[in-house]
Design a protein around this motif. Structure first.
Motif, PDB file in Angstrom:
ATOM      1  N   ILE A 116       0.843  -1.203   0.000  1.00 56.79           N
ATOM      2  CA  ILE A 116       0.000   0.000   0.000  1.00 56.79           C
ATOM      3  C   ILE A 116       0.876   1.249   0.000  1.00 56.79           C
ATOM      4  CG2 ILE A 116      -1.640   1.366   1.369  1.00 56.79           C
ATOM      5  CD1 ILE A 116      -2.857  -1.354   2.280  1.00 56.79           C
ATOM      6  N   LEU A 117       1.890   1.254   0.874  1.00 58.49           N
ATOM      7  CA  LEU A 117       2.785   2.404   0.972  1.00 58.49           C
ATOM      8  C   LEU A 117       3.491   2.651  -0.361  1.00 58.49           C
ATOM      9  CD1 LEU A 117       4.228   4.647   2.523  1.00 58.49           C
ATOM     10  CD2 LEU A 117       5.880   2.940   3.292  1.00 58.49           C
ATOM     11  N   PHE A 118       4.078   1.606  -0.951  1.00 55.80           N
ATOM     12  CA  PHE A 118       4.799   1.801  -2.210  1.00 55.80           C
ATOM     13  C   PHE A 118       3.864   2.139  -3.359  1.00 55.80           C
ATOM     14  CE2 PHE A 118       8.490   0.156  -0.047  1.00 55.80           C
ATOM     15  CZ  PHE A 118       9.523   0.851  -0.661  1.00 55.80           C
ATOM     16  N   ASP A 119       2.637   1.614  -3.340  1.00 55.42           N
ATOM     17  CA  ASP A 119       1.658   2.008  -4.360  1.00 55.42           C
ATOM     18  C   ASP A 119       1.397   3.511  -4.294  1.00 55.42           C
ATOM     19  OD1 ASP A 119       1.373  -0.550  -5.365  1.00 55.42           O
ATOM     20  OD2 ASP A 119      -0.539  -0.950  -4.363  1.00 55.42           O
ATOM     21  N   VAL A 120       1.308   4.035  -3.082  1.00 56.95           N
ATOM     22  CA  VAL A 120       1.063   5.472  -2.908  1.00 56.95           C
ATOM     23  C   VAL A 120       2.315   6.277  -3.272  1.00 56.95           C
ATOM     24  CG1 VAL A 120       0.468   7.276  -1.238  1.00 56.95           C
ATOM     25  CG2 VAL A 120      -0.767   5.116  -1.215  1.00 56.95           C
ATOM     26  N   ILE A 121       3.492   5.787  -2.870  1.00 56.54           N
ATOM     27  CA  ILE A 121       4.745   6.464  -3.238  1.00 56.54           C
ATOM     28  C   ILE A 121       4.854   6.559  -4.759  1.00 56.54           C
ATOM     29  CG2 ILE A 121       7.272   6.240  -3.267  1.00 56.54           C
ATOM     30  CD1 ILE A 121       7.048   5.106  -0.395  1.00 56.54           C
ATOM     31  N   SER A 158      12.070  21.173  -0.067  1.00 56.84           N
ATOM     32  CA  SER A 158      10.740  21.496  -0.579  1.00 56.84           C
ATOM     33  C   SER A 158      10.071  20.258  -1.194  1.00 56.84           C
ATOM     34  CB  SER A 158      10.855  22.608  -1.626  1.00 56.84           C
ATOM     35  OG  SER A 158       9.606  22.884  -2.184  1.00 56.84           O
ATOM     36  N   LEU A 159      10.829  19.490  -1.986  1.00 58.78           N
ATOM     37  CA  LEU A 159      10.286  18.257  -2.569  1.00 58.78           C
ATOM     38  C   LEU A 159       9.852  17.283  -1.487  1.00 58.78           C
ATOM     39  CD1 LEU A 159      12.791  17.535  -5.504  1.00 58.78           C
ATOM     40  CD2 LEU A 159      10.361  18.108  -5.708  1.00 58.78           C
ATOM     41  N   LEU A 160      10.683  17.141  -0.448  1.00 59.16           N
ATOM     42  CA  LEU A 160      10.358  16.215   0.639  1.00 59.16           C
ATOM     43  C   LEU A 160       9.116  16.675   1.399  1.00 59.16           C
ATOM     44  CD1 LEU A 160      13.925  15.377   1.983  1.00 59.16           C
ATOM     45  CD2 LEU A 160      12.325  13.822   0.825  1.00 59.16           C
ATOM     46  N   PHE A 161       9.001  17.968   1.624  1.00 67.49           N
ATOM     47  CA  PHE A 161       7.828  18.504   2.313  1.00 67.49           C
ATOM     48  C   PHE A 161       6.558  18.196   1.515  1.00 67.49           C
ATOM     49  CE2 PHE A 161       4.701  21.881   2.934  1.00 67.49           C
ATOM     50  CZ  PHE A 161       4.495  21.794   4.304  1.00 67.49           C
ATOM     51  N   ARG A 162       6.604  18.467   0.207  1.00 63.90           N
ATOM     52  CA  ARG A 162       5.431  18.210  -0.635  1.00 63.90           C
ATOM     53  C   ARG A 162       5.130  16.710  -0.731  1.00 63.90           C
ATOM     54  NH1 ARG A 162       7.987  21.975  -4.139  1.00 63.90           N
ATOM     55  NH2 ARG A 162       8.169  20.397  -5.760  1.00 63.90           N
ATOM     56  N   ALA A 163       6.177  15.909  -0.809  1.00 60.39           N
ATOM     57  CA  ALA A 163       5.986  14.452  -0.882  1.00 60.39           C
ATOM     58  C   ALA A 163       5.334  13.933   0.391  1.00 60.39           C
ATOM     59  CB  ALA A 163       7.328  13.753  -1.118  1.00 60.39           C
ATOM     60  N   LYS A 164       5.822  14.373   1.547  1.00 59.78           N
ATOM     61  CA  LYS A 164       5.253  13.915   2.831  1.00 59.78           C
ATOM     62  C   LYS A 164       3.797  14.342   2.958  1.00 59.78           C
ATOM     63  CE  LYS A 164       9.483  14.554   5.300  1.00 59.78           C
ATOM     64  NZ  LYS A 164      10.115  15.202   6.441  1.00 59.78           N
ATOM     65  N   LYS A 165       3.518  15.591   2.587  1.00 58.08           N
ATOM     66  CA  LYS A 165       2.146  16.094   2.676  1.00 58.08           C
ATOM     67  C   LYS A 165       1.217  15.288   1.766  1.00 58.08           C
ATOM     68  CE  LYS A 165      -0.580  20.266   2.476  1.00 58.08           C
ATOM     69  NZ  LYS A 165      -0.667  21.675   2.328  1.00 58.08           N
ATOM     70  N   GLU A 169      -1.927  12.677   2.926  1.00 61.81           N
ATOM     71  CA  GLU A 169      -3.303  12.779   2.417  1.00 61.81           C
ATOM     72  C   GLU A 169      -3.737  11.490   1.737  1.00 61.81           C
ATOM     73  OE1 GLU A 169      -3.326  16.158  -0.197  1.00 61.81           O
ATOM     74  OE2 GLU A 169      -2.882  17.563   1.430  1.00 61.81           O
ATOM     75  N   LYS A 170      -2.888  10.965   0.868  1.00 64.02           N
ATOM     76  CA  LYS A 170      -3.248   9.767   0.105  1.00 64.02           C
ATOM     77  C   LYS A 170      -3.360   8.538   1.005  1.00 64.02           C
ATOM     78  CE  LYS A 170      -1.381  11.512  -4.193  1.00 64.02           C
ATOM     79  NZ  LYS A 170      -0.499  11.314  -5.324  1.00 64.02           N
ATOM     80  N   LEU A 171      -2.461   8.405   1.971  1.00 63.50           N
ATOM     81  CA  LEU A 171      -2.529   7.260   2.891  1.00 63.50           C
ATOM     82  C   LEU A 171      -3.745   7.371   3.793  1.00 63.50           C
ATOM     83  CD1 LEU A 171       1.221   6.720   3.776  1.00 63.50           C
ATOM     84  CD2 LEU A 171      -0.269   5.135   2.542  1.00 63.50           C
ATOM     85  N   SER A 172      -4.060   8.586   4.208  1.00 68.99           N
ATOM     86  CA  SER A 172      -5.248   8.792   5.022  1.00 68.99           C
ATOM     87  C   SER A 172      -6.491   8.343   4.262  1.00 68.99           C
ATOM     88  CB  SER A 172      -5.354  10.270   5.413  1.00 68.99           C
ATOM     89  OG  SER A 172      -6.556  10.503   6.102  1.00 68.99           O
ATOM     90  N   LYS A 174      -6.560   6.195   1.737  1.00 67.54           N
ATOM     91  CA  LYS A 174      -6.481   4.736   1.551  1.00 67.54           C
ATOM     92  C   LYS A 174      -7.001   4.000   2.781  1.00 67.54           C
ATOM     93  CE  LYS A 174      -4.111   3.305  -2.201  1.00 67.54           C
ATOM     94  NZ  LYS A 174      -4.774   2.563  -3.221  1.00 67.54           N
ATOM     95  N   PHE A 175      -6.558   4.438   3.957  1.00 71.47           N
ATOM     96  CA  PHE A 175      -6.954   3.738   5.174  1.00 71.47           C
ATOM     97  C   PHE A 175      -8.402   4.028   5.552  1.00 71.47           C
ATOM     98  CE2 PHE A 175      -2.311   3.374   5.642  1.00 71.47           C
ATOM     99  CZ  PHE A 175      -2.256   1.995   5.711  1.00 71.47           C
ATOM    100  N   GLU A 176      -8.900   5.178   5.142  1.00 71.39           N
ATOM    101  CA  GLU A 176     -10.321   5.481   5.331  1.00 71.39           C
ATOM    102  C   GLU A 176     -11.159   4.509   4.490  1.00 71.39           C
ATOM    103  OE1 GLU A 176     -13.286   7.133   7.321  1.00 71.39           O
ATOM    104  OE2 GLU A 176     -11.211   7.775   7.578  1.00 71.39           O
ATOM    105  N   GLU A 177     -10.741   4.300   3.235  1.00 72.71           N
ATOM    106  CA  GLU A 177     -11.433   3.327   2.360  1.00 72.71           C
ATOM    107  C   GLU A 177     -11.352   1.929   2.962  1.00 72.71           C
ATOM    108  OE1 GLU A 177      -9.608   3.461  -1.505  1.00 72.71           O
ATOM    109  OE2 GLU A 177      -9.915   5.620  -1.682  1.00 72.71           O
ATOM    110  N   TYR A 178     -10.190   1.585   3.485  1.00 66.29           N
ATOM    111  CA  TYR A 178      -9.971   0.255   4.070  1.00 66.29           C
ATOM    112  C   TYR A 178     -10.889   0.030   5.276  1.00 66.29           C
ATOM    113  CZ  TYR A 178      -7.479  -3.609   6.300  1.00 66.29           C
ATOM    114  OH  TYR A 178      -7.156  -4.802   6.885  1.00 66.29           O
ATOM    115  N   ARG A 179     -10.999   1.063   6.128  1.00 68.68           N
ATOM    116  CA  ARG A 179     -11.872   0.952   7.324  1.00 68.68           C
ATOM    117  C   ARG A 179     -13.333   0.806   6.930  1.00 68.68           C
ATOM    118  NH1 ARG A 179      -9.750   5.833   9.439  1.00 68.68           N
ATOM    119  NH2 ARG A 179      -7.565   5.373   9.536  1.00 68.68           N
ATOM    120  N   LYS A 180     -13.761   1.486   5.879  1.00 69.48           N
ATOM    121  CA  LYS A 180     -15.148   1.397   5.429  1.00 69.48           C
ATOM    122  C   LYS A 180     -15.481   0.015   4.899  1.00 69.48           C
ATOM    123  CE  LYS A 180     -15.752   6.256   4.275  1.00 69.48           C
ATOM    124  NZ  LYS A 180     -15.903   7.248   3.201  1.00 69.48           N
ATOM    125  N   LYS A 181     -14.504  -0.694   4.346  1.00 71.20           N
ATOM    126  CA  LYS A 181     -14.737  -2.030   3.810  1.00 71.20           C
ATOM    127  C   LYS A 181     -14.949  -3.054   4.908  1.00 71.20           C
ATOM    128  CE  LYS A 181     -12.163  -1.427  -0.464  1.00 71.20           C
ATOM    129  NZ  LYS A 181     -10.994  -1.815  -1.219  1.00 71.20           N
TER     130      LYS A 181
END
Length: 182
Positions: A116-121, A158-165, A169-172, A174-181
């Motif tokens: 999941i993490l690498f898919d989002v990365i 700057s790239l790292l800041f934007r990547a982390k942000k 968001e994307k992991l949040s 993903k896990f929201e979708e996972y919890r709903k399932k």
């Protein structure tokens, strides 16, 4: 650097694990990473006599590996696009559009989370993805990442800041979708 078989063998032995690890973080499949290794060391062999010591050999090999990994992914993704509806002819194998995640450093019980993490990365823009992998996964310092990517340290920050942000968001989501399932 003067090239001969002994020099090349030494370079290969010193950097094969680094190249494999970097390639694997991009392509996420052992066979693909091995293919990238071959391409990288062919390029290194062909270009070693042109290496001018403007950077360290390690930095130069990192750059080649990253570029080959990104090119490999682009080629692979374009093939998937063309074969999405099946084989072009009976003699060609069908290309599955399913991403596999194989990383020997990830324990079996963590493979699903790592996938999941690498898919989002992998959804990050190339520069953010590269900065994030080099910094957070390979553990390089921002000045080292800046040298490899040929950017300033502040650009890397700057790239790292934007990547982390973006990852948060994307992991949040993903896990929201996972919890709903469940």
């Amino acid at each position: 650097m003067q090239i001969d078989n002994q020099n090349f063998t030494s370079v290969y032995q010193d950097y094969k694990q680094l190249v494999y690890n970097v390639a694997l973080q991009y392509v996420q499949n052992t066979e693909d990473a091995e293919e990238v290794i071959q391409d990288v060391f062919v390029k290194v062999y062909q270009s070693l006599d042109k290496f001018e010591n403007n950077s360290t050999l390690k930095t130069w090999i990192y750059r080649i590996t990253i570029n080959h990994s990104l090119d490999f992914l682009k080629k692979k993704n374009s093939k998937k696009y063309f074969f999405i509806f099946g084989r072009k002819s009976d003699s060609e194998p069908e290309v599955n559009n399913i991403s596999t995640f194989e990383h020997p450093g990830i324990q079996l019980e963590n493979k699903e989370d790592a996938k999941i993490l690498f898919d989002v990365i992998n959804t990050l823009p190339d520069n953010q993805k590269t900065a994030f992998i080099l910094s957070k996964i390979d553990g390089l310092s921002n000045p080292e990442v800046a040298e490899i990517m040929e950017m300033t340290v502040s650009s890397i920050e700057s790239l790292l800041f934007r990547a982390k942000k973006s990852l948060q968001e994307k992991l949040s989501n993903k896990f929201e979708e996972y919890r709903k399932k469940k």
